[in-house]
Enzyme design. Structure first.
Site, PDB file in Angstrom:
ATOM      1  N   ASP A 276       0.829  -1.201   0.000  1.00  0.00           N
ATOM      2  CA  ASP A 276       0.000   0.000   0.000  1.00  0.00           C
ATOM      3  C   ASP A 276       0.874   1.266   0.000  1.00  0.00           C
ATOM      4  O   ASP A 276       1.637   1.497   0.938  1.00  0.00           O
ATOM      5  CB  ASP A 276      -0.884  -0.065   1.266  1.00  0.00           C
ATOM      6  CG  ASP A 276      -2.011   0.930   1.242  1.00  0.00           C
ATOM      7  OD1 ASP A 276      -2.056   1.780   0.347  1.00  0.00           O
ATOM      8  OD2 ASP A 276      -2.850   0.865   2.164  1.00  0.00           O
ATOM      9  N   GLU A 313      -2.554   1.303  -4.846  1.00  0.00           N
ATOM     10  CA  GLU A 313      -2.131   2.674  -5.162  1.00  0.00           C
ATOM     11  C   GLU A 313      -3.323   3.534  -5.554  1.00  0.00           C
ATOM     12  O   GLU A 313      -3.178   4.560  -6.182  1.00  0.00           O
ATOM     13  CB  GLU A 313      -1.040   2.696  -6.232  1.00  0.00           C
ATOM     14  CG  GLU A 313      -1.101   1.671  -7.326  1.00  0.00           C
ATOM     15  CD  GLU A 313      -2.454   1.057  -7.662  1.00  0.00           C
ATOM     16  OE1 GLU A 313      -2.548  -0.168  -7.586  1.00  0.00           O
ATOM     17  OE2 GLU A 313      -3.430   1.741  -8.015  1.00  0.00           O
ATOM     18  N   GLY A 315      -5.655   3.445  -7.642  1.00  0.00           N
ATOM     19  CA  GLY A 315      -6.023   3.701  -9.040  1.00  0.00           C
ATOM     20  C   GLY A 315      -5.225   4.816  -9.686  1.00  0.00           C
ATOM     21  O   GLY A 315      -5.607   5.335 -10.742  1.00  0.00           O
ATOM     22  N   ASP A 336     -10.604   3.966  -1.546  1.00  0.00           N
ATOM     23  CA  ASP A 336     -11.185   2.945  -0.665  1.00  0.00           C
ATOM     24  C   ASP A 336     -12.702   2.852  -0.822  1.00  0.00           C
ATOM     25  O   ASP A 336     -13.406   3.854  -0.850  1.00  0.00           O
ATOM     26  CB  ASP A 336     -10.882   3.285   0.804  1.00  0.00           C
ATOM     27  CG  ASP A 336      -9.415   3.074   1.122  1.00  0.00           C
ATOM     28  OD1 ASP A 336      -8.614   2.885   0.196  1.00  0.00           O
ATOM     29  OD2 ASP A 336      -9.073   3.116   2.315  1.00  0.00           O
TER      30      ASP A 336
HETATM   31  C1  GLA Z   1      -5.441   2.160   2.676  1.00  0.00           C
HETATM   32  C2  GLA Z   1      -5.935   1.024   1.799  1.00  0.00           C
HETATM   33  C3  GLA Z   1      -6.987   0.239   2.576  1.00  0.00           C
HETATM   34  C4  GLA Z   1      -6.375  -0.277   3.869  1.00  0.00           C
HETATM   35  C5  GLA Z   1      -5.816   0.877   4.684  1.00  0.00           C
HETATM   36  C6  GLA Z   1      -5.027   0.392   5.880  1.00  0.00           C
HETATM   37  O1  GLA Z   1      -6.455   3.059   2.929  1.00  0.00           O
HETATM   38  O2  GLA Z   1      -6.472   1.522   0.613  1.00  0.00           O
HETATM   39  O3  GLA Z   1      -7.470  -0.828   1.781  1.00  0.00           O
HETATM   40  O4  GLA Z   1      -5.355  -1.192   3.554  1.00  0.00           O
HETATM   41  O5  GLA Z   1      -4.933   1.673   3.900  1.00  0.00           O
HETATM   42  O6  GLA Z   1      -4.403   1.431   6.563  1.00  0.00           O
END
Ligand code: GLA
Length: 511
Positions: A276, A313, A315, A336
């Site tokens: 991430d 990332e 998108g 998200d």
């Molecule tokens: C980002 C990711 C989520 C999750 C959180 C965890 O927001 O997009 O899917 O993994 O981090 O902190």
């Protein structure tokens, strides 16, 4: 101080709220000014000690110009988010950030009282202390490697299926939850239906030992034994890290330790890594996404264990054009997801243009499932699941498998629908018709069959129809199978017509 380019604000505001509300406590505040009265201007740090031996830090950098407040928030010291609409209201400074958080801060002699309200509910209160810009500094840049193509790892020939802890548990995931989830995966029939990965998301990390090896925090006393437990049930274990120095939740990232962490994960018996971006955006330019992901892709190839590589990332960076070249098996195409119709529909119905980039071994990832988490109706969850299957999306359940209702279990284990997702051709479905909020999506399947979803995005019941030629068929196929009612039906000579419930779907298989 390095205040690098912020990553673009992510779409999933409530998801961020969740992260915030759990993984951290955020707040920030002011600084000192020349004036005698306490002032909000300055650098402020909020410390959030966790009971499992980790302390998270969120920073506020605030500037005050008369009645106007400007600056940034660094939630969990991960990402810089510019503040908006900053103003003084009496003694308080009030401002927002794009994650859907509104701040009200008030300077006192010994710090800054901070109150954060999250859109959609929830509130956090904390005391912020004065801090220095040096505390906020990102580590010095380790140059990203020259571009190369990482060979395919041969994994994920169909979209990965499993469970991920984030959507339901966020910070509250621990060893016990993971073991019980593995048990429930088997006892619920999900494993038999094809779900395989048990993936631990952010908040497992504890820091590094004297040799620089990443260690888990007290929520996960023994990762190797946890992996053994999961493997003994015929399942696989996944984990989460970041190319940055901290994860989005503010926990230890893999920055500068990529090879070492890949070896550690392999030694524990890890089978899947979600990687991430998070604080990597404060070290690298957005244009360096590809080489930065390549670094971990290469590390995984060398680590001696097959590990699915999941790029997260949000998108950005046209990842679908190079994700396979860094050894990626899937990549996030959006911010998200959150557990509501609007957010789910906005993500799901916007994936069509990316269809050409999906295929065996490399998948577009519109984020994890929310089925069963409570924010949508059973009809809406049925639509969510149908759409993800037509999109050949990874199917990562995001609910509590231990307590799910029979209705939720029924959606997640509908084998006729899962078969669309897992079809060996690996073609991502796309929209062929859209009118008055009713959309028809098709997905070609092996053996010349085809899946068709007739979706109603309206809040009221609507009729949905298509002709055989509109879905690329020469004639009436005789019977079509309704995959949610589990029965064959005889469509009309010229095409199909039916009534679709509000936010619902009719999902058909044409032989
Ligand atoms: C980002 C990711 C989520 C999750 C959180 C965890 O927001 O997009 O899917 O993994 O981090 O902190």
């Amino acid at each position: 101080m390095e205040i690098a380019t912020p990553i673009p604000p992510r779409a999933g505001t409530p998801g961020r709220m969740r992260m915030l509300a759990c993984a951290l406590t955020v707040l920030f505040a002011p600084i000192l000014t020349a004036s005698a009265a306490p002032d909000v201007a300055g650098v402020w740090r909020i410390d959030l000690p966790k009971p499992y031996g980790v302390t998270l830090h969120t920073f506020l950098v605030l500037r005050s110009d008369g009645g106007r407040i400007d600056g940034s928030v660094y939630p969990n010291n991960s990402t810089e988010i510019p503040i908006k609409g900053g103003r003084m209201e009496g003694l308080d400074a009030v401002f927002r950030i794009d994650w859907g958080w509104t701040f009200r801060v008030r300077p006192k002699e010994d710090g800054l009282d901070v109150v954060i309200n999250y859109d959609g509910g929830g509130k956090q209160e904390a005391l912020a202390h004065r801090a220095s810009l040096a505390e906020l500094e990102a580590p010095s840049v380790i140059p990203a490697p020259p571009l190369e193509e990482v060979p395919s790892n041969g994994l994920a020939r169909t979209p990965p299926m499993g469970w991920n802890s984030w959507n339901h548990f966020a910070e509250s995931v621990d060893d016990k939850v993971v073991r019980e989830t593995a048990d429930a995966m088997v006892s619920s029939g999900m494993a038999a239906a094809g779900y395989q990965y048990i993936n631990i998301d952010d908040t497992w990390e504890g820091g590094r030992d004297a040799r620089g090896n990443i260690v888990s925090n007290r929520k996960f006393p023994d990762m190797k034994s946890l992996a053994d437990y999961v493997h003994a049930r015929g399942l696989k274990l996944g984990i989460y890290s970041s190319p940055g120095f901290v994860t989005c939740g503010g926990y230890e990232g893999s920055y500068g330790h990529e090879d070492q962490d890949a070896r550690t994960f392999a030694g524990w018996g890890i089978d899947y890594l979600k990687y991430d971006w998070c604080s990597a955006g404060r070290v690298y330019a957005d244009s360096e996404l590809r080489p930065v992901y390549q670094k971990m892709g290469e590390a995984l190839q060398k680590c001696g264990r097959p590990i699915v590589f999941s790029l997260c990332e949000y998108g950005t960076g046209d990842v679908w054009k190079w994700g396979t070249k860094v050894g990626g098996n899937l990549w996030r195409t959006t911010g998200d997801i959150w557990d509501g119709w609007d957010g789910m529909a906005k993500i799901g119905f916007n994936q069509g243009r990316l269809a050409p980039y999906a295929g065996p071994g490399h998948w577009n990832d519109p984020d994890m499932l929310e089925v069963g988490n409570g924010g949508m109706t059973p009809t809406e969850y049925t639509t969510h699941f149908s759409l993800w299957c037509l999109l050949a999306a990874p199917l990562m359940a995001g609910n509590d498998l231990r307590t799910m209702s029979e209705e939720t279990r029924g959606i997640l284990t509908n084998r006729e629908v899962i078969a669309l997702d897992q079809d060996a051709l690996g073609i991502q479905g796309a929209r062929v018709l859209a009118e008055n909020g009713v959309e028809v999506w098709t997905k070609p399947l092996q053996g010349g069959t085809m899946a068709i979803g007739v979706f109603n995005r309206n809040g009221t019941e609507a009729s949905g129809s298509f002709t055989w030629s509109q879905i690329g068929r020469a004639a009436n196929p005789g019977t079509v199978r309704d995959l949610w009612r589990h029965r064959d039906i005889a469509p009309g000579e010229g095409g199909f017509a039916g009534t679709v419930p509000a936010h619902g779907v009719i999902l058909l298989l044409v032989k």
